[in-house]
Structures are given as structure tokens and as C-alpha cells.
Motif scaffolding. Structure first.
Motif, PDB file in Angstrom:
ATOM      1  N   LEU A 253      24.498 -19.565 -11.251  1.00 35.98           N
ATOM      2  CA  LEU A 253      23.741 -20.605 -11.947  1.00 35.98           C
ATOM      3  C   LEU A 253      22.291 -20.199 -12.204  1.00 35.98           C
ATOM      4  O   LEU A 253      21.563 -20.914 -12.880  1.00 35.98           O
ATOM      5  CB  LEU A 253      23.751 -21.899 -11.127  1.00 35.98           C
ATOM      6  CG  LEU A 253      25.133 -22.490 -10.796  1.00 35.98           C
ATOM      7  CD1 LEU A 253      24.964 -23.764  -9.984  1.00 35.98           C
ATOM      8  CD2 LEU A 253      25.931 -22.765 -12.061  1.00 35.98           C
ATOM      9  N   ALA A 254      21.884 -19.058 -11.650  1.00 37.62           N
ATOM     10  CA  ALA A 254      20.503 -18.611 -11.820  1.00 37.62           C
ATOM     11  C   ALA A 254      20.255 -18.168 -13.254  1.00 37.62           C
ATOM     12  O   ALA A 254      20.997 -17.354 -13.803  1.00 37.62           O
ATOM     13  CB  ALA A 254      20.200 -17.470 -10.852  1.00 37.62           C
ATOM     14  N   GLY A 255      19.214 -18.735 -13.861  1.00 41.76           N
ATOM     15  CA  GLY A 255      18.884 -18.383 -15.242  1.00 41.76           C
ATOM     16  C   GLY A 255      18.091 -17.086 -15.341  1.00 41.76           C
ATOM     17  O   GLY A 255      17.827 -16.410 -14.342  1.00 41.76           O
ATOM     18  N   GLY A 256      17.682 -16.764 -16.556  1.00 38.50           N
ATOM     19  CA  GLY A 256      16.998 -15.498 -16.801  1.00 38.50           C
ATOM     20  C   GLY A 256      15.654 -15.377 -16.126  1.00 38.50           C
ATOM     21  O   GLY A 256      15.164 -14.272 -15.886  1.00 38.50           O
ATOM     22  N   GLY A 257      15.025 -16.500 -15.797  1.00 36.90           N
ATOM     23  CA  GLY A 257      13.718 -16.457 -15.149  1.00 36.90           C
ATOM     24  C   GLY A 257      13.784 -16.414 -13.641  1.00 36.90           C
ATOM     25  O   GLY A 257      12.757 -16.532 -12.972  1.00 36.90           O
ATOM     26  N   VAL A 258      14.982 -16.234 -13.083  1.00 36.55           N
ATOM     27  CA  VAL A 258      15.176 -16.237 -11.635  1.00 36.55           C
ATOM     28  C   VAL A 258      15.670 -14.868 -11.183  1.00 36.55           C
ATOM     29  O   VAL A 258      16.537 -14.272 -11.815  1.00 36.55           O
ATOM     30  CB  VAL A 258      16.196 -17.318 -11.214  1.00 36.55           C
ATOM     31  CG1 VAL A 258      16.450 -17.277  -9.706  1.00 36.55           C
ATOM     32  CG2 VAL A 258      15.706 -18.703 -11.629  1.00 36.55           C
ATOM     33  N   ARG A 259      15.110 -14.400 -10.091  1.00 35.23           N
ATOM     34  CA  ARG A 259      15.561 -13.154  -9.476  1.00 35.23           C
ATOM     35  C   ARG A 259      16.129 -13.470  -8.097  1.00 35.23           C
ATOM     36  O   ARG A 259      15.568 -14.305  -7.368  1.00 35.23           O
ATOM     37  CB  ARG A 259      14.408 -12.151  -9.353  1.00 35.23           C
ATOM     38  CG  ARG A 259      13.736 -11.831 -10.670  1.00 35.23           C
ATOM     39  CD  ARG A 259      14.672 -11.036 -11.594  1.00 35.23           C
ATOM     40  NE  ARG A 259      13.983 -10.683 -12.835  1.00 35.23           N
ATOM     41  CZ  ARG A 259      14.093 -11.362 -13.964  1.00 35.23           C
ATOM     42  NH1 ARG A 259      14.856 -12.460 -14.001  1.00 35.23           N
ATOM     43  NH2 ARG A 259      13.455 -10.970 -15.055  1.00 35.23           N
ATOM     44  N   LEU A 260      17.204 -12.813  -7.723  1.00 36.80           N
ATOM     45  CA  LEU A 260      17.855 -13.039  -6.439  1.00 36.80           C
ATOM     46  C   LEU A 260      17.641 -11.845  -5.527  1.00 36.80           C
ATOM     47  O   LEU A 260      17.780 -10.694  -5.950  1.00 36.80           O
ATOM     48  CB  LEU A 260      19.354 -13.278  -6.646  1.00 36.80           C
ATOM     49  CG  LEU A 260      19.727 -14.485  -7.517  1.00 36.80           C
ATOM     50  CD1 LEU A 260      21.227 -14.545  -7.726  1.00 36.80           C
ATOM     51  CD2 LEU A 260      19.228 -15.773  -6.877  1.00 36.80           C
ATOM     52  N   VAL A 261      17.311 -12.128  -4.279  1.00 39.71           N
ATOM     53  CA  VAL A 261      17.073 -11.092  -3.281  1.00 39.71           C
ATOM     54  C   VAL A 261      17.931 -11.403  -2.057  1.00 39.71           C
ATOM     55  O   VAL A 261      18.005 -12.562  -1.615  1.00 39.71           O
ATOM     56  CB  VAL A 261      15.585 -11.022  -2.869  1.00 39.71           C
ATOM     57  CG1 VAL A 261      15.352  -9.853  -1.915  1.00 39.71           C
ATOM     58  CG2 VAL A 261      14.689 -10.914  -4.097  1.00 39.71           C
ATOM     59  N   SER A 262      18.567 -10.395  -1.500  1.00 35.43           N
ATOM     60  CA  SER A 262      19.412 -10.592  -0.319  1.00 35.43           C
ATOM     61  C   SER A 262      18.573 -10.927   0.905  1.00 35.43           C
ATOM     62  O   SER A 262      17.395 -10.556   0.998  1.00 35.43           O
ATOM     63  CB  SER A 262      20.221  -9.328  -0.031  1.00 35.43           C
ATOM     64  OG  SER A 262      21.093  -9.028  -1.095  1.00 35.43           O
ATOM     65  N   LEU A 263      19.187 -11.604   1.848  1.00 38.96           N
ATOM     66  CA  LEU A 263      18.578 -11.871   3.150  1.00 38.96           C
ATOM     67  C   LEU A 263      19.264 -10.997   4.188  1.00 38.96           C
ATOM     68  O   LEU A 263      20.500 -10.998   4.294  1.00 38.96           O
ATOM     69  CB  LEU A 263      18.711 -13.342   3.525  1.00 38.96           C
ATOM     70  CG  LEU A 263      17.685 -14.287   2.891  1.00 38.96           C
ATOM     71  CD1 LEU A 263      18.074 -15.737   3.148  1.00 38.96           C
ATOM     72  CD2 LEU A 263      16.285 -14.013   3.424  1.00 38.96           C
ATOM     73  N   ALA A 264      18.477 -10.272   4.957  1.00 36.13           N
ATOM     74  CA  ALA A 264      19.040  -9.326   5.918  1.00 36.13           C
ATOM     75  C   ALA A 264      19.396  -9.976   7.245  1.00 36.13           C
ATOM     76  O   ALA A 264      20.142  -9.383   8.037  1.00 36.13           O
ATOM     77  CB  ALA A 264      18.060  -8.184   6.143  1.00 36.13           C
ATOM     78  N   ASP A 265      18.874 -11.179   7.527  1.00 38.29           N
ATOM     79  CA  ASP A 265      19.153 -11.831   8.802  1.00 38.29           C
ATOM     80  C   ASP A 265      20.662 -12.008   9.009  1.00 38.29           C
ATOM     81  O   ASP A 265      21.374 -12.472   8.107  1.00 38.29           O
ATOM     82  CB  ASP A 265      18.483 -13.204   8.848  1.00 38.29           C
ATOM     83  CG  ASP A 265      17.001 -13.144   8.548  1.00 38.29           C
ATOM     84  OD1 ASP A 265      16.210 -13.358   9.467  1.00 38.29           O
ATOM     85  OD2 ASP A 265      16.655 -12.884   7.372  1.00 38.29           O
ATOM     86  N   GLU A 266      21.124 -11.694  10.197  1.00 34.25           N
ATOM     87  CA  GLU A 266      22.557 -11.783  10.469  1.00 34.25           C
ATOM     88  C   GLU A 266      23.081 -13.204  10.313  1.00 34.25           C
ATOM     89  O   GLU A 266      24.211 -13.420   9.880  1.00 34.25           O
ATOM     90  CB  GLU A 266      22.837 -11.270  11.881  1.00 34.25           C
ATOM     91  CG  GLU A 266      24.317 -11.206  12.223  1.00 34.25           C
ATOM     92  CD  GLU A 266      24.572 -10.624  13.607  1.00 34.25           C
ATOM     93  OE1 GLU A 266      25.711 -10.776  14.101  1.00 34.25           O
ATOM     94  OE2 GLU A 266      23.641 -10.031  14.180  1.00 34.25           O
ATOM     95  N   ASP A 267      22.258 -14.188  10.693  1.00 33.13           N
ATOM     96  CA  ASP A 267      22.708 -15.581  10.635  1.00 33.13           C
ATOM     97  C   ASP A 267      22.354 -16.269   9.310  1.00 33.13           C
ATOM     98  O   ASP A 267      22.469 -17.500   9.212  1.00 33.13           O
ATOM     99  CB  ASP A 267      22.117 -16.382  11.797  1.00 33.13           C
ATOM    100  CG  ASP A 267      20.593 -16.400  11.785  1.00 33.13           C
ATOM    101  OD1 ASP A 267      19.998 -15.591  11.055  1.00 33.13           O
ATOM    102  OD2 ASP A 267      20.003 -17.224  12.519  1.00 33.13           O
ATOM    103  N   ALA A 268      21.944 -15.510   8.313  1.00 37.00           N
ATOM    104  CA  ALA A 268      21.588 -16.102   7.015  1.00 37.00           C
ATOM    105  C   ALA A 268      22.860 -16.415   6.233  1.00 37.00           C
ATOM    106  O   ALA A 268      23.186 -15.781   5.220  1.00 37.00           O
ATOM    107  CB  ALA A 268      20.675 -15.175   6.230  1.00 37.00           C
ATOM    108  N   THR A 269      23.585 -17.401   6.714  1.00 35.26           N
ATOM    109  CA  THR A 269      24.845 -17.819   6.099  1.00 35.26           C
ATOM    110  C   THR A 269      24.863 -19.336   5.975  1.00 35.26           C
ATOM    111  O   THR A 269      24.120 -20.044   6.647  1.00 35.26           O
ATOM    112  CB  THR A 269      26.060 -17.374   6.936  1.00 35.26           C
ATOM    113  OG1 THR A 269      25.966 -17.967   8.241  1.00 35.26           O
ATOM    114  CG2 THR A 269      26.115 -15.858   7.062  1.00 35.26           C
ATOM    115  N   ALA A 270      25.724 -19.829   5.111  1.00 39.29           N
ATOM    116  CA  ALA A 270      25.927 -21.264   4.942  1.00 39.29           C
ATOM    117  C   ALA A 270      27.425 -21.543   4.987  1.00 39.29           C
ATOM    118  O   ALA A 270      28.228 -20.764   4.449  1.00 39.29           O
ATOM    119  CB  ALA A 270      25.336 -21.747   3.626  1.00 39.29           C
TER     120      ALA A 270
END
Length: 308
Positions: A253-270
Motif C-alpha cells: 500500500l506504500a505509495g511512491g513517496g514512501v520508502r520502506l526499511v527493514s527492522l533488525a530487532d528480533e522481536d520486530a514482528t506483529a
């Protein structure tokens, strides 16, 4: 009272023009068939057949009666087939709820596609409803199944929670942000950032999960000047109001003006869960099975992230 058996027997005799042939086709004894037709004529008060040496023919009253009931036998058979299909979870209407952080994208969209392919006779009535509200709707029978983002604060003993595999969390930042181009971030890196979402004091869901993760790292997410708890948070990110932490299923759903970066934390889950009544309909149980299989197959995995 006229029975469907009598109507079926009447149509068979009218089609064959002969009691003996009709009885053979129905696999009943001719005397039993004759008694049913006589009872039908007595109920109607009308003679339906003219008995002749070589068979029977319809009277004008019989012709009219056949014209009116000709489709009833087929309709009855169709109704019986539809009822059996519903009981097997192969037809009917599925009232499905989903939260805004389990959007109609990613794994949920894939599950719906598979459900449609596997159960083409079913129809899905889809609505976006907050996770907490889904519990009440499913418990009251106003919805058949929900897909909710955890945690959910209010539970109901009539609603079962079926867990789905965790999704990795990502950071959404505006194009040109100082974090753009970073291979990965730690949640602690966001301590000074403005978040375009905020936890609701009476609800769980994504914002509460993100807040809990931040609190575990010693900071409270700072609110941006404009916030949203819906998928519109990504629009706010693209407009430069702040950052958002989102599950992998929202990445599309991220548009062209959005950049996504990974989270390295082990518990960074939903986590998410399927909400079902304690005695779900066959159709709801079928969808839950497909939904779990879709998530487990890896269709909820972290997408490739990076910058164009």
C-alpha cells in the motif's frame, strides 16, 4: 395437502402417458402410483387424466396444473443440492471482517483469491472493522469470521482466536528521509522520530504493539502533528508528516513517496488472528483453513525493501 411426491408422480405420468411406464421409471409399484394420483385428484377436486385403453392423456385441468408445477421438481432438487453444498462449506455468503492493519492486500488478498478458486459458489461480504469491534460482531452473529490484528484487549468466551504466523515489521519513511537507503534499522533508532499513528487507550492492534516495542526500549513514540490509525497513515508518511511502523502485509500500500526499511530487532514482528464463533459455519471454517494455509505458505513473508 398436496405433497411433492404427488407432484413428482403426476409429472412422471404426464411425461410417459402411461401408468406402467411411469411406475417403472420411478421404481415404484403401479398400484401405489395410481393411489397417489387418485389422492391428488381428490385433493384438487379435478380429474387430471383421461384413462384410455393404451394409456392416459391430460385433461384441460391437467394441462394447466402441469404448466404451473412443471418446474417445482427441478427447483426442489436444486434447493436440496444448494442446502447440501452450504452444509459442506461449498456455497453461501461469508460475512468477513478485517482490521485496517490487515488490509485487503498481501496475505489476506491472496487468501481471498484462493478461497474464490476453491469455493466458486460462495460470495464474500467484506467490511473493514476495528479488531476490538470484530469480537463483538462475531460473538453476536453479525459476522461469520474476522481477521484481527493483535493484541486484542477485549475477549468474549463465544469467540475463538486462531493465531496466524507473525509478520515482520518495517519502517515507512518519507522519500528523502535521513534513513532512506539504510539496509536496516533498530527500533531504538526511531526514538527521536514523529510517528503518524498513536495507540488508542481502549484498543489494542498495531499501534499498541508498536508502542509496547518502543516502551521496551525506553521511549514513548512521539506523535506527529497529524495521525491516523488506518492505512491512510502511509499517505501521511508520503506527505512528510512522520514515520510509521507497519507489518509486511501493508507494504504493497506504500505509495511512491514512501520508502520502506527493514527492522533488525528480533522481536520486530506483529501477530494477527482469525476470529471464529465457537461453532463456526462450514463456510467460515473453510475460509479459516484457507487463510491459515495461505499465511503458513509464506505469502505473508517480508517483501523486498529498498529504494528505487
Amino acid at each position: 395437502m398436496i405433497s411433492f411426491r404427488q407432484i413428482r408422480y403426476f409429472l412422471a405420468v404426464a411425461e410417459a402417458g402411461n401408468f406402467s411406464l411411469a411406475a417403472a421409471g420411478l421404481f415404484v409399484a403401479q398400484p401405489a402410483l395410481s393411489r397417489q394420483i387418485a389422492a391428488l385428484e381428490e385433493e384438487l377436486g379435478v380429474t387430471l387424466f383421461v384413462r384410455e385403453a393404451r394409456g392416459v392423456r391430460l385433461t384441460p385441468g391437467g394441462e394447466l396444473f402441469r404448466a404451473r408445477v412443471a418446474g417445482m421438481d427441478a427447483e426442489l432438487a436444486s434447493a436440496a443440492d444448494d442446502t447440501r453444498a452450504l452444509a459442506r462449506g461449498e456455497a453461501g455468503v461469508l460475512r468477513l471482517l478485517h482490521s485496517s492493519s490487515v488490509p485487503l492486500a498481501g496475505p489476506l488478498l491472496a487468501a481471498l483469491g484462493r478461497f474464490h478458486r476453491d469455493v466458486p459458489a460462495a460470495r464474500v461480504d467484506l467490511d473493514r472493522v476495528a479488531s476490538e469491534t470484530q469480537v463483538a460482531e462475531v460473538a453476536a452473529g453479525r459476522a461469520d469470521v474476522g481477521v484481527a490484528r493483535l493484541p486484542v484487549l477485549r475477549r468474549d468466551p463465544e469467540v475463538a482466536f486462531v493465531p496466524l504466523p507473525d509478520e515482520r515489521l518495517l519502517v515507512a519513511v518519507p522519500a528523502g528521509h535521513r534513513f532512506e537507503g539504510r539496509p536496516a534499522l533498530q527500533l531504538a533508532d526511531l526514538a527521536c522520530e514523529a510517528f503518524v499513528s498513536a495507540v488508542h487507550r481502549e484498543r489494542g492492534g498495531l499501534a499498541r504493539r508498536v508502542t509496547d516495542l518502543c516502551l521496551a526500549r525506553g521511549f514513548v513514540p512521539r506523535m506527529a502533528p497529524v495521525i491516523s490509525r488506518k492505512t491512510s497513515m502511509l499517505t501521511l508518511v508520503g506527505a512528510g508528516f512522520g514515520v510509521a511502523v507497519i507489518p509486511a502485509g501493508m507494504a504493497g500500500l506504500a505509495g511512491g513517496g514512501v520508502r520502506l526499511v527493514s527492522l533488525a530487532d528480533e522481536d520486530a514482528t506483529a501477530a494477527a488472528a482469525i476470529l471464529l464463533p465457537r461453532q463456526p459455519s462450514p463456510l467460515a471454517a473453510r475460509f479459516a483453513e484457507i487463510c491459515r494455509a495461505t499465511w503458513a505458505a509464506g505469502e505473508a513473508r517480508t517483501p523486498d525493501v529498498g529504494n528505487p
